[in-house]
Design an enzyme around this catalytic site. Structure first.
Site, PDB file in Angstrom:
ATOM      1  N   CYS A   2       9.174   1.765   0.165  1.00 28.43           N
ATOM      2  CA  CYS A   2       9.320   2.913  -0.712  1.00 28.43           C
ATOM      3  C   CYS A   2      10.587   3.681  -0.345  1.00 28.43           C
ATOM      4  O   CYS A   2      10.854   3.927   0.828  1.00 28.43           O
ATOM      5  CB  CYS A   2       8.152   3.887  -0.687  1.00 28.43           C
ATOM      6  SG  CYS A   2       6.616   3.171  -1.258  1.00 28.43           S
ATOM      7  N   ARG A  27      14.008  -1.116  -0.398  1.00 28.96           N
ATOM      8  CA  ARG A  27      12.833  -0.613   0.315  1.00 28.96           C
ATOM      9  C   ARG A  27      11.547  -0.831  -0.477  1.00 28.96           C
ATOM     10  O   ARG A  27      10.458  -0.598   0.036  1.00 28.96           O
ATOM     11  CB  ARG A  27      12.996   0.882   0.602  1.00 28.96           C
ATOM     12  CG  ARG A  27      14.212   1.216   1.416  1.00 28.96           C
ATOM     13  CD  ARG A  27      14.264   2.695   1.672  1.00 28.96           C
ATOM     14  NE  ARG A  27      13.221   3.097   2.574  1.00 28.96           N
ATOM     15  CZ  ARG A  27      13.365   3.215   3.888  1.00 28.96           C
ATOM     16  NH1 ARG A  27      14.504   2.962   4.446  1.00 28.96           N
ATOM     17  NH2 ARG A  27      12.355   3.583   4.638  1.00 28.96           N
ATOM     18  N   TRP A  75       6.913   0.386  -3.272  1.00 32.95           N
ATOM     19  CA  TRP A  75       6.304  -0.863  -2.818  1.00 32.95           C
ATOM     20  C   TRP A  75       4.811  -0.545  -2.722  1.00 32.95           C
ATOM     21  O   TRP A  75       4.383   0.241  -1.873  1.00 32.95           O
ATOM     22  CB  TRP A  75       6.863  -1.263  -1.458  1.00 32.95           C
ATOM     23  CG  TRP A  75       6.361  -2.581  -0.967  1.00 32.95           C
ATOM     24  CD1 TRP A  75       6.863  -3.813  -1.263  1.00 32.95           C
ATOM     25  CD2 TRP A  75       5.261  -2.808  -0.080  1.00 32.95           C
ATOM     26  NE1 TRP A  75       6.137  -4.791  -0.624  1.00 32.95           N
ATOM     27  CE2 TRP A  75       5.157  -4.205   0.107  1.00 32.95           C
ATOM     28  CE3 TRP A  75       4.343  -1.978   0.568  1.00 32.95           C
ATOM     29  CZ2 TRP A  75       4.179  -4.788   0.918  1.00 32.95           C
ATOM     30  CZ3 TRP A  75       3.372  -2.553   1.369  1.00 32.95           C
ATOM     31  CH2 TRP A  75       3.298  -3.950   1.544  1.00 32.95           C
ATOM     32  N   ASN A 101       6.401   8.291   0.834  1.00 34.05           N
ATOM     33  CA  ASN A 101       6.524   6.991   1.493  1.00 34.05           C
ATOM     34  C   ASN A 101       5.576   7.032   2.676  1.00 34.05           C
ATOM     35  O   ASN A 101       5.673   7.921   3.511  1.00 34.05           O
ATOM     36  CB  ASN A 101       7.979   6.809   1.955  1.00 34.05           C
ATOM     37  CG  ASN A 101       8.190   5.554   2.782  1.00 34.05           C
ATOM     38  OD1 ASN A 101       7.342   4.667   2.797  1.00 34.05           O
ATOM     39  ND2 ASN A 101       9.320   5.482   3.464  1.00 34.05           N
ATOM     40  N   GLY A 102       4.632   6.087   2.732  1.00 35.32           N
ATOM     41  CA  GLY A 102       3.648   6.081   3.819  1.00 35.32           C
ATOM     42  C   GLY A 102       2.266   5.827   3.251  1.00 35.32           C
ATOM     43  O   GLY A 102       2.126   5.408   2.098  1.00 35.32           O
ATOM     44  N   GLU A 482      12.441 -19.229  12.822  1.00 32.22           N
ATOM     45  CA  GLU A 482      13.223 -18.323  11.985  1.00 32.22           C
ATOM     46  C   GLU A 482      13.692 -19.029  10.711  1.00 32.22           C
ATOM     47  O   GLU A 482      13.635 -18.464   9.614  1.00 32.22           O
ATOM     48  CB  GLU A 482      14.400 -17.765  12.790  1.00 32.22           C
ATOM     49  CG  GLU A 482      15.405 -16.943  12.014  1.00 32.22           C
ATOM     50  CD  GLU A 482      14.815 -15.742  11.287  1.00 32.22           C
ATOM     51  OE1 GLU A 482      13.658 -15.370  11.534  1.00 32.22           O
ATOM     52  OE2 GLU A 482      15.522 -15.182  10.424  1.00 32.22           O
ATOM     53  N   LYS A 486      12.821 -17.939   6.900  1.00 33.15           N
ATOM     54  CA  LYS A 486      13.877 -17.661   5.908  1.00 33.15           C
ATOM     55  C   LYS A 486      13.606 -18.443   4.636  1.00 33.15           C
ATOM     56  O   LYS A 486      13.669 -17.916   3.532  1.00 33.15           O
ATOM     57  CB  LYS A 486      15.220 -18.064   6.517  1.00 33.15           C
ATOM     58  CG  LYS A 486      16.372 -17.193   6.281  1.00 33.15           C
ATOM     59  CD  LYS A 486      16.477 -15.951   7.096  1.00 33.15           C
ATOM     60  CE  LYS A 486      15.279 -15.036   7.104  1.00 33.15           C
ATOM     61  NZ  LYS A 486      15.339 -13.990   8.059  1.00 33.15           N
ATOM     62  N   GLU A 489      10.474 -17.085   2.744  1.00 30.04           N
ATOM     63  CA  GLU A 489      10.669 -15.750   2.172  1.00 30.04           C
ATOM     64  C   GLU A 489      11.415 -15.780   0.836  1.00 30.04           C
ATOM     65  O   GLU A 489      11.057 -15.052  -0.076  1.00 30.04           O
ATOM     66  CB  GLU A 489      11.512 -14.888   3.136  1.00 30.04           C
ATOM     67  CG  GLU A 489      10.732 -14.212   4.230  1.00 30.04           C
ATOM     68  CD  GLU A 489      11.627 -13.307   5.067  1.00 30.04           C
ATOM     69  OE1 GLU A 489      12.567 -13.826   5.697  1.00 30.04           O
ATOM     70  OE2 GLU A 489      11.398 -12.091   5.081  1.00 30.04           O
ATOM     71  N   HIS A 505       0.311 -33.873  18.513  1.00 30.04           N
ATOM     72  CA  HIS A 505      -0.990 -33.245  18.763  1.00 30.04           C
ATOM     73  C   HIS A 505      -1.615 -32.740  17.473  1.00 30.04           C
ATOM     74  O   HIS A 505      -2.549 -31.950  17.505  1.00 30.04           O
ATOM     75  CB  HIS A 505      -0.844 -32.117  19.791  1.00 30.04           C
ATOM     76  CG  HIS A 505      -0.354 -32.603  21.116  1.00 30.04           C
ATOM     77  ND1 HIS A 505      -1.092 -33.434  21.915  1.00 30.04           N
ATOM     78  CD2 HIS A 505       0.821 -32.425  21.767  1.00 30.04           C
ATOM     79  CE1 HIS A 505      -0.416 -33.730  23.009  1.00 30.04           C
ATOM     80  NE2 HIS A 505       0.772 -33.123  22.939  1.00 30.04           N
ATOM     81  N   LYS A 600      12.153  -4.373   2.509  1.00 33.13           N
ATOM     82  CA  LYS A 600      12.739  -4.191   3.830  1.00 33.13           C
ATOM     83  C   LYS A 600      12.118  -2.931   4.438  1.00 33.13           C
ATOM     84  O   LYS A 600      11.559  -2.125   3.718  1.00 33.13           O
ATOM     85  CB  LYS A 600      14.251  -4.018   3.670  1.00 33.13           C
ATOM     86  CG  LYS A 600      15.021  -4.525   4.867  1.00 33.13           C
ATOM     87  CD  LYS A 600      16.461  -4.708   4.552  1.00 33.13           C
ATOM     88  CE  LYS A 600      17.219  -5.216   5.747  1.00 33.13           C
ATOM     89  NZ  LYS A 600      16.989  -6.636   6.027  1.00 33.13           N
TER      90      LYS A 600
HETATM   91  O1  M6R Z   1      13.464  -3.871  10.618  1.00 31.69           O
HETATM   92  P1  M6R Z   1      12.742  -4.846  11.473  1.00 31.69           P
HETATM   93  O2  M6R Z   1      13.646  -5.772  12.197  1.00 31.69           O
HETATM   94  O3  M6R Z   1      11.792  -4.194  12.430  1.00 31.69           O
HETATM   95  O4  M6R Z   1      11.869  -5.719  10.486  1.00 31.69           O
HETATM   96  C1  M6R Z   1      10.932  -6.647  10.958  1.00 31.69           C
HETATM   97  C2  M6R Z   1      10.490  -7.575   9.868  1.00 31.69           C
HETATM   98  O5  M6R Z   1       9.789  -6.907   8.881  1.00 31.69           O
HETATM   99  C3  M6R Z   1      11.676  -8.306   9.239  1.00 31.69           C
HETATM  100  O6  M6R Z   1      12.433  -8.976  10.196  1.00 31.69           O
HETATM  101  C4  M6R Z   1      11.194  -9.319   8.188  1.00 31.69           C
HETATM  102  O7  M6R Z   1      10.534 -10.381   8.808  1.00 31.69           O
HETATM  103  C5  M6R Z   1      12.374  -9.775   7.335  1.00 31.69           C
HETATM  104  N1  M6R Z   1      11.967  -9.866   5.981  1.00 31.69           N
HETATM  105  C6  M6R Z   1      12.935 -11.072   7.803  1.00 31.69           C
HETATM  106  O8  M6R Z   1      13.827 -11.680   6.951  1.00 31.69           O
END
Ligand code: M6R
Length: 605
Positions: A2, A27, A75, A101-102, A482, A486, A489, A505, A600
């Site tokens: 948000c 956000r 969001w 926001n919250g 990672e 990626k 996502e 395994h 984000k």
């Molecule tokens: O701002 P932060 O690094 O604390 O965020 C953590 C995760 O929410 C963030 O890395 C998330 O996994 C991203 N979407 C990764 O691409």
């Protein structure tokens, strides 16, 4: 999670707020809204829309003028994305407007009480509770009305409030969700982060939890939720407004991937000390004597930052010989962890706002632990809460998926590991070797980025897959984790990451021609072991894309990356896989910068 933006001054507020919302859209982007007024206006004017900020913009009528306003991009947490659930939320008399926001944890209970008193709710949101509480307060000032409402609210909030009867001001408050004031010349701004302010002012005040502020066109004041005045000295934001532009790229993700050589150069700049083959980390607040007493290091982060922490733990163990591990911050605090006085805790976060990380830090501090931060956003909540730390200096990252911050965070961990190592057992020779390796990184990253066309072609071949497996061993495993995050996502292709050693395994059962495997195969002491895993996959007719330092015979394709020191190889091996995820998603027509269901800065639990 948000975005809030507000303005009070003399300018036409609607275009200004819409531009601010565009900058905050990363956000949250499922709906948006705006409410405005002006000193001479009778009442508040509001427009809301499900969808993106551009959908809201399309709805704003021509004569929607005013000089004070607040706006929000959402969001969803309580209630599906819809026009009605969008913020701002107004009371039935259209006097009070709130953006939030919250999460209000006791929203259900408060809603039931208000309904029993005859209040009719328009939306399903938790935020509307705040609006009704403010509207029903008998206090005589807006500040007091807000304060009364907040007294009964449990949960997290960054709020901005307008009132038709007090239209010379905006009142804001913070508890757990960021609120930044922008101080202009006879105009004031408020936003969830500086992205929305920086084009207008670089003088900012970041509110602390439990703090409120009243903004008037030519004045602001800050105070606690119990009314005591606080001191607020504006700070200058260093990031440039231009860093938030797309800079000629089609997406922020592409821009941010391509910025990595410069970003890595920045995290190294001014920190290397050749004389002692070490690095200076000014903000660490940990002297050599203290550093020698550390018996364990525990790294906490979420998502990509957690993965960076896993690589960081490996770097610390190998260079400083301090037992280190990483754990998702979101899990850590719910298992009542043993907090050991000889353990150094490190919180990792790009945004410095992630609630799960912040809450873990607060729990640790409450128990007397020493916590450092490895953070990108200067002055963010986690940076402020930590006892010291290392800024990763990646510059603003706008795309929801993290790329350059991941890389810079890992480099920051390499610096920390070198620093601790040189205080403990790392030799001058090894220190020099690592420094030389670090210095090579920007040029080597540029070299990888030059292979984009080749990676794009490969991505287009793999884009039809239903699912993908990512494997790596020891240092390569977090890279696999990672890379798989990626890919899922932004492409929505199901992806799993496994240590290559674990294949037989269980996950080997999945291998068949339709399930491609991406394998991390560095030229290190595990090369032969990794090659054995490729053999196992090939024997089951699995397709293999290797990321390696030389072409791999058993792989269908190899992306060759330049070799650095073994410890630093994970930094480089992750980069082609960012491009791989990017081009796979692009080939599938995905909305790269705003993947579905995500946002984000996850400032809620
Ligand atoms: O701002 P932060 O690094 O604390 O965020 C953590 C995760 O929410 C963030 O890395 C998330 O996994 C991203 N979407 C990764 O691409």
């Amino acid at each position: 999670m948000c975005g809030i933006v507000g303005y009070i001054g003399k300018r036409d507020v609607a275009p200004l707020l819409l531009e601010g919302l565009q900058r905050l859209e990363y956000r949250g982007y499922d709906s948006a809204g705006i409410v405005i007024t002006s000193p001479k206006a009778a009442g508040l004017k509001m427009v809301k829309a499900k969808g993106r900020v551009r959908d809201l913009e399309a709805r704003v009528p021509k004569r929607f003028t005013g000089t004070t306003g607040i706006a929000h991009t959402r969001w969803a947490t309580h209630g599906a994305p819809s026009d009605i659930n969008s913020h701002p939320h107004l009371d039935p008399e259209n006097k009070v407007a709130v953006v939030h926001n919250g999460i209000v944890d006791n929203a259900q209970e408060l809603r039931a009480k208000l309904e029993a008193d005859g209040v009719v709710f328009a939306s399903e949101t938790d935020t509307e509770v705040i609006t009704h509480l403010i509207a029903r307060s008998q206090a005589t000032s807006l500040e007091e009305k807000v304060r009364e409402a907040l007294k009964v609210i449990e949960g997290t909030y960054g709020i901005a409030v307008m009132h038709a009867d007090f239209n010379d001001r905006i009142v804001v408050a913070r508890n757990g969700s960021p609120v930044v004031l922008g101080i202009g010349e006879k105009e004031m701004f408020v936003a969830s982060d500086v992205a929305a302010l920086i084009a207008h002012t670089r003088q900012v005040v970041t509110l602390d939890d439990g703090e409120m502020a009243t903004l008037k066109a030519d004045d602001f004041r800050t105070y606690t939720t119990s009314g005591a005045t606080t001191t607020a000295t504006p700070e200058t934001v260093e990031w440039e407004a231009a860093s938030y532009d797309m800079g000629g790229h089609d997406t922020y993700m592409h821009k941010e991937i391509s910025e990595q050589p410069d970003a890595v150069d920045r995290v190294l700049r001014g920190r290397i000390d050749d004389r002692f083959s070490t690095v200076h980390l000014g903000g660490l607040n940990l002297d050599a004597r203290e550093a020698r007493t550390i018996r364990r290091i525990k790294i906490l982060g979420c998502g990509t930052s957690y993965h960076a922490g896993l690589i960081g733990a490996g770097l610390i163990e190998s260079m400083a010989r301090i037992p280190a591990d990483a754990e998702p911050a979101s899990e850590f605090r719910y298992r009542n962890p043993v907090v050991d006085p000889d353990t150094l805790y490190i919180a990792v976060s790009q945004s410095g706002e992630t609630y799960d990380v912040l809450a873990a830090v607060q729990e640790l501090k409450r128990k007397g632990a020493r916590v450092l931060g490895v953070v990108n956003v200067v002055g963010s909540a986690i940076a402020r809460e930590a006892d010291g730390g290392v800024y990763v200096h990646a510059g603003p990252e706008v795309c929801v998926v993290s790329t350059k911050c991941f890389t810079n965070t890992v480099v920051a961990f390499a610096l920390l590991a070198l620093h601790l190592g040189r205080i403990r057992d790392l030799s001058v020779t090894d220190g020099k070797r690592i420094i030389e390796g670090l210095r090579k990184l920007p040029a080597q990253i540029s070299e990888i980025l030059e292979s984009e066309e080749e990676i794009k072609k490969l991505a287009e071949q793999y884009a039809g897959a239903q699912s993908m497996m990512f494997i790596g061993r020891v240092r390569g495993y977090p890279v696999a984790l990672e890379a798989s995050l990626k890919l899922k996502e932004i492409s929505y292709i199901h992806a799993e990451a496994y240590p290559a050693s674990e294949l037989k395994h269980g996950p080997l059962a999945l291998i068949e021609p339709a399930l491609p495997t991406v394998a991390i195969v560095p030229n290190d002491d595990l090369l032969e072991k990794n090659r054995a895993a490729l053999e196992e996959i090939k024997a089951r007719s699995g397709r293999i894309l290797a990321v390696a330092h030389q072409p791999q015979e058993k792989a269908d394709h190899t992306i060759v990356v330049p070799k650095n020191e073994d410890e630093l190889d994970p930094i480089l091996m992750g980069i082609p896989l960012q491009l791989f995820a990017y081009h796979t998603a692009l080939a599938m027509g995905r909305d790269i910068d705003k993947p579905r269901n995500l946002a984000k800065s996850v400032t809620v639990e």
